[in-house]
Design a protein around this motif. Sequence first.
Motif, PDB file in Angstrom:
ATOM      1  N   TYR A 281       0.830  -1.204   0.000  1.00  0.00           N
ATOM      2  CA  TYR A 281       0.000   0.000   0.000  1.00  0.00           C
ATOM      3  C   TYR A 281       0.864   1.254   0.000  1.00  0.00           C
ATOM      4  CZ  TYR A 281      -4.045  -2.963   0.992  1.00  0.00           C
ATOM      5  OH  TYR A 281      -5.032  -3.903   0.910  1.00  0.00           O
ATOM      6  N   GLU A 284       2.100   1.780  -3.485  1.00  0.00           N
ATOM      7  CA  GLU A 284       0.993   2.256  -4.326  1.00  0.00           C
ATOM      8  C   GLU A 284       0.739   3.735  -4.087  1.00  0.00           C
ATOM      9  OE1 GLU A 284      -3.775   1.358  -5.107  1.00  0.00           O
ATOM     10  OE2 GLU A 284      -2.631   0.164  -3.649  1.00  0.00           O
ATOM     11  N   SER A 288       1.592   7.594  -6.656  1.00  0.00           N
ATOM     12  CA  SER A 288       0.530   8.501  -7.074  1.00  0.00           C
ATOM     13  C   SER A 288       1.152   9.721  -7.756  1.00  0.00           C
ATOM     14  CB  SER A 288      -0.295   8.929  -5.864  1.00  0.00           C
ATOM     15  OG  SER A 288       0.502   9.657  -4.956  1.00  0.00           O
ATOM     16  N   LYS A 291      -2.161   5.284 -11.340  1.00  0.00           N
ATOM     17  CA  LYS A 291      -2.981   4.198 -10.824  1.00  0.00           C
ATOM     18  C   LYS A 291      -2.202   2.889 -10.928  1.00  0.00           C
ATOM     19  CE  LYS A 291      -7.339   6.425 -12.112  1.00  0.00           C
ATOM     20  NZ  LYS A 291      -8.591   6.303 -12.904  1.00  0.00           N
ATOM     21  N   VAL A 292      -2.432   2.015  -9.964  1.00  0.00           N
ATOM     22  CA  VAL A 292      -1.683   0.761  -9.869  1.00  0.00           C
ATOM     23  C   VAL A 292      -2.654  -0.408  -9.912  1.00  0.00           C
ATOM     24  CG1 VAL A 292      -0.160  -0.614  -8.401  1.00  0.00           C
ATOM     25  CG2 VAL A 292       0.169   1.850  -8.562  1.00  0.00           C
ATOM     26  N   VAL A 295       0.771  -4.832  -6.814  1.00  0.00           N
ATOM     27  CA  VAL A 295       2.104  -4.618  -6.250  1.00  0.00           C
ATOM     28  C   VAL A 295       2.555  -5.921  -5.602  1.00  0.00           C
ATOM     29  CG1 VAL A 295       3.512  -3.336  -4.606  1.00  0.00           C
ATOM     30  CG2 VAL A 295       1.653  -2.184  -5.806  1.00  0.00           C
ATOM     31  N   VAL A 306       5.715  -3.636  -9.677  1.00  0.00           N
ATOM     32  CA  VAL A 306       4.454  -2.907  -9.753  1.00  0.00           C
ATOM     33  C   VAL A 306       3.921  -3.013 -11.171  1.00  0.00           C
ATOM     34  CG1 VAL A 306       3.313  -0.690  -9.427  1.00  0.00           C
ATOM     35  CG2 VAL A 306       5.219  -1.330  -7.957  1.00  0.00           C
TER      36      VAL A 306
END
Length: 444
Positions: A281, A284, A288, A291-292, A295, A306
């Motif tokens: 998280y 991720e 920014s 958008k992911v 991971v 990623v």
Amino acid sequence: MNTELRDALELLEKEKGIPKQALIEAIELSLQTACRNHFGSADNVRVNVDPESCDFSVIADKTVVETVSNPIAEIGLSEAKLVDPKYELGDIVQVPVDSRSFGRIATQNAKGVIVQKIREEERRVLYREYYSMAREVVSGVVERDTGRSIIVNLGRVDGYLSENEQVKGEVLNPTDRIKVYVVEVRDSPKGPRVLLSRTHPELVKKLFEEEAPEIREGIVEIRAIAREAGSRTKMAVLSNDPDVDPVGSCVGLDGTRVNAVVEELRGEKIDIINYDENPAYLIENALSPAKVIAVIADPDNKDAMVIVPDTQLSLAIGKEGQNARLSAKLTGYKIDIKSESQAQEQGIFDEMGIDYRGEGEEGEEDYDFPEDDGEEFTGESEQEDFSEDSGEEDLSEDSEEGADPAKESGEGSERESMEESEPSENAALEEREAEEKPKTEDDE
């Protein structure tokens, strides 16, 4: 009471910050030095200075002897009896020394000792004062550029902003007031040497502590920060209070807090993200605004892969790889970014056991096509039936059919006019023949 000396000591303590006791010790040392220069030795000389009245006295301890061989350290018995009849051979007699009898050279030496001691104490006071400012942000005024470094006036001392600690492209002119981070304070014979920085990541952290009271009070913590000075900074924040938004606390109302920091950093961009203990998280959030999709983080080896949509690949990497580079610094992970199509080609989704389908594939799979008498209708046939071209063709046919009556009526009118014109031409020929016929009979 020596009021002049007391006033002088109090003034030095107030202006220079030198303790009064240190100045008194300097005076004692200077008088001992004067005695040594005047008498050649001062091992038996004591200097006493009263801290309250600032009265001082110089006393020499002399041994009572029958025959004096060293007048500096010895005194005759008869002379000692004049001071106090109780003295006997071998006793120590305290004899006052008149400091006004010192020569010019001894006086100058004493003065030099006092000045030197005052300078040392002043340097020591400044060093202690600015040493406590190490790893803090201070405000200063740019004085001059020496070529290799910029001199910044910090008040009582000058700070040195070396070329390596300057932001590339940032122009600092004399009299500019700036905020700098104190990297280190070194003691030197010329006074404390303060090393400054405008590129240190802690500068951004300290500036936010000044702007946000939640950070100063410990409600919001800045857990990680990565910076490329002059360009962009990424900062991960965490709130210890569930009712406090960490990102909002740093941004402020209408962005007032973050804008104040950006203005001080001369327009440097700042990304503020939420910190998360889960590395996936956190990575991720760090990438920014990209958008992911997924991971895959390995905490043991500190690396992560990623996967992002094809349209987000360039955004995730950033200009010249800046976004990915700062994200790696912020999280401490080596990040490998792959696009969605690359992951599908390499079979990464299959290795992960994920039944992943792209948006286009999902749309075709989930779409239920209508049926008519057992025949399947594709989107293409529908487009043909309701296309703009077919509509134009229908309209053109209708227009042709609508135009036929007009054409027929026009042809009928032409025929009627032709029929009317034919009888008129025949009548004219008959009249012309009738006129010519009588004339021929008469001629005959």
